[in-house]
Design a protein around this motif. Sequence first.
Motif, PDB file in Angstrom:
ATOM      1  N   SER A  12       0.826  -1.206   0.000  1.00 36.34           N
ATOM      2  CA  SER A  12       0.000   0.000   0.000  1.00 36.34           C
ATOM      3  C   SER A  12       0.861   1.257   0.000  1.00 36.34           C
ATOM      4  CB  SER A  12      -0.923  -0.012   1.222  1.00 36.34           C
ATOM      5  OG  SER A  12      -1.677   1.167   1.305  1.00 36.34           O
TER       6      SER A  12
ATOM      7  N   ARG B 115      -1.624  -2.894  -7.394  1.00 35.91           N
ATOM      8  CA  ARG B 115      -1.244  -3.630  -6.185  1.00 35.91           C
ATOM      9  C   ARG B 115      -1.470  -5.130  -6.302  1.00 35.91           C
ATOM     10  NH1 ARG B 115      -3.880   0.750  -1.939  1.00 35.91           N
ATOM     11  NH2 ARG B 115      -2.375   2.417  -2.376  1.00 35.91           N
TER      12      ARG B 115
ATOM     13  N   THR C 241      -6.303  -3.981   0.307  1.00 31.00           N
ATOM     14  CA  THR C 241      -5.661  -2.700  -0.032  1.00 31.00           C
ATOM     15  C   THR C 241      -6.614  -1.784  -0.782  1.00 31.00           C
ATOM     16  OG1 THR C 241      -4.735  -3.367  -2.182  1.00 31.00           O
ATOM     17  CG2 THR C 241      -3.450  -3.900  -0.212  1.00 31.00           C
TER      18      THR C 241
ATOM     19  N   VAL D 175      -5.030   0.018   6.072  1.00 33.63           N
ATOM     20  CA  VAL D 175      -4.862  -1.178   5.249  1.00 33.63           C
ATOM     21  C   VAL D 175      -4.402  -2.352   6.108  1.00 33.63           C
ATOM     22  CG1 VAL D 175      -3.473  -2.221   3.409  1.00 33.63           C
ATOM     23  CG2 VAL D 175      -4.451   0.062   3.104  1.00 33.63           C
TER      24      VAL D 175
END
Length: 439
Positions: free
Chosen positions: A134, A142, A360, A368
Motif C-alpha cells: 500500500s 497492487r 488494499t 490497510v
Amino acid sequence: MSATPSHEQTPPKIRRAQIVALTLLMVSGIVNYLDRGTLAVANPLIRQDMGLSLGQMGLLLSAFSWSYALFQLPVGGLVDRIGPRRLLGIGLILWSLAQAAGGFVSTFGWFILARILLGIGEAPQFPSAARVVSNWFPLRERGKPTGIFNSASPLGTALAPLCLSVLVVNLNWRWAFIVTGIAGLIVAVVWLAVYRDPVKATLSDAERRYLEGHEADTKPAHAVTFADWRSLFSHGTTWGMLIGFFGSVYLNWVYLTWLPGYLTMERHMTLMHTGIAASVPFFCGFLGALTAGWFSDLITSRSASPVASRRNAVVITMLGMVAFTIPAALVQSNTLAIVCISVVIFLANAASACSWALATAAAPPNRVGSLGAIQNFGGFLGGALAPILTGYIAQSWSFVPALLTAAGVAFVGAMSYLLLVRKPIVDETASNEAMQAPA
C-alpha cells in the motif's frame, strides 16, 4: 480520472525500493512457511517419537493458528501505527527463536508452547506486507506485488517437504526446526538493515510527489486510534472479508497441515515419495498466487470498481476450490487425487492473493494493515479449527468426510464475500475534516 502512470514513469529510485521490498517480503515469507510446515513434514516421526495420537497431533498442528489468529487483531493496528519495518523485524526474531526452540522440546506441553510463540511471532508478516505494498504501489497496480508476496506461502510450503525431509530422514526431525530457526534470524538482520518505509526513506521532492499522487503513506496521516480500528467492524465489507477468509483458509489449511500425513496414512505412500508428491501441489500454488496478481490487476484496470473486481476474483477462485476438492476426496487413483489437489491449491493461493489485494482496495489508506489483519484473523480461526476437526474426523471415520466438510466451509466463505463485500470503507475522519475545511 487520470490514467495510472506506467512502470516506465515510475522514478528509478522508487522502482528499486519496490524491488528490494518485494524481495525481502518473499524471502521472509518463504522462511515463514518453512517454519509452519516443519511440523507437518515431520508429523509421522514426531508422533512416533513422542507417542502422540492423531487427535493430539491435530491440537499441536492447530496451536500455531490460534495464537496467530488472535494476534492478528492487535498486530493490524500496530502495523498502521508504528510501521511494518519495526514490527516485522521484531516478529522475525521472535518466531525464529520459537521455531528453534521446537527442536529442543521434550514434552507435548512444551511443544504446544513453542508453537503458540511461533504464531505470535509470525502474526505481523502478512499485515506488514500488505502495508508495504500500500505504501509503495499505486492502487490499481497492487495486485501483482500482492501476488508476489503471497506466492511465498505456497513456495515455502512446496520447498518444505523437499528440503526438510532430507534433514528429517538423514539426521533427526529436531534439526529441521533448529536450521530453519537460524535462517529466520539471518533474514531478520537483513530486513532491519535494508528496508525503509517511505516516510523514513530519503526521497526527492519529485519522488515524494509521485507517491503522494497515489495516496502512498509518505507523510504521517492522523494516528490510527482504537475508535478508528473498532469502526471497521460496523461495515458489512469487513464481516464479509472476515467470514469469507475463514472458509478460504480452512480448506487451504486442511491441505497445508495434513497433506503429508494424508498421503502416508490414507493413500499409503512412503515418506520420501510423500515429500515429492506433497511438493507438487504447492508449486502449483506458487503459480496460482503469481497468476492471480497479474489477472487481478488486469480486470481492475478495466473495471469502475477495484473492490468489486477483486471480490469477484476471490469468489470465482474459491468456488473452484470447492469443485475440485470433491473429486480429490473420492477418486481411487493417487495420481488423479494429486492432480485435483494441485488445482485446489493453485486456486487457494490465487484466492489468498486476491483477498489481500482486496484489503488494499477496500480499506482507507491509513488502515490497510488493520483491515487486512482483521480478514486474516477470520482466516486463521479457520486455520486453527481445520487441523483439529480434520484430525478428529479422520480418526473417527476417514479423511474423505474431513475433505468434504472443508469444501462445505469454503462454499459458505465464498458466499460471504459475494453477498457482504459491496463497497469500499470510507475514512470517516478524513471526510469530516474535508467537510469542515473552509471553502
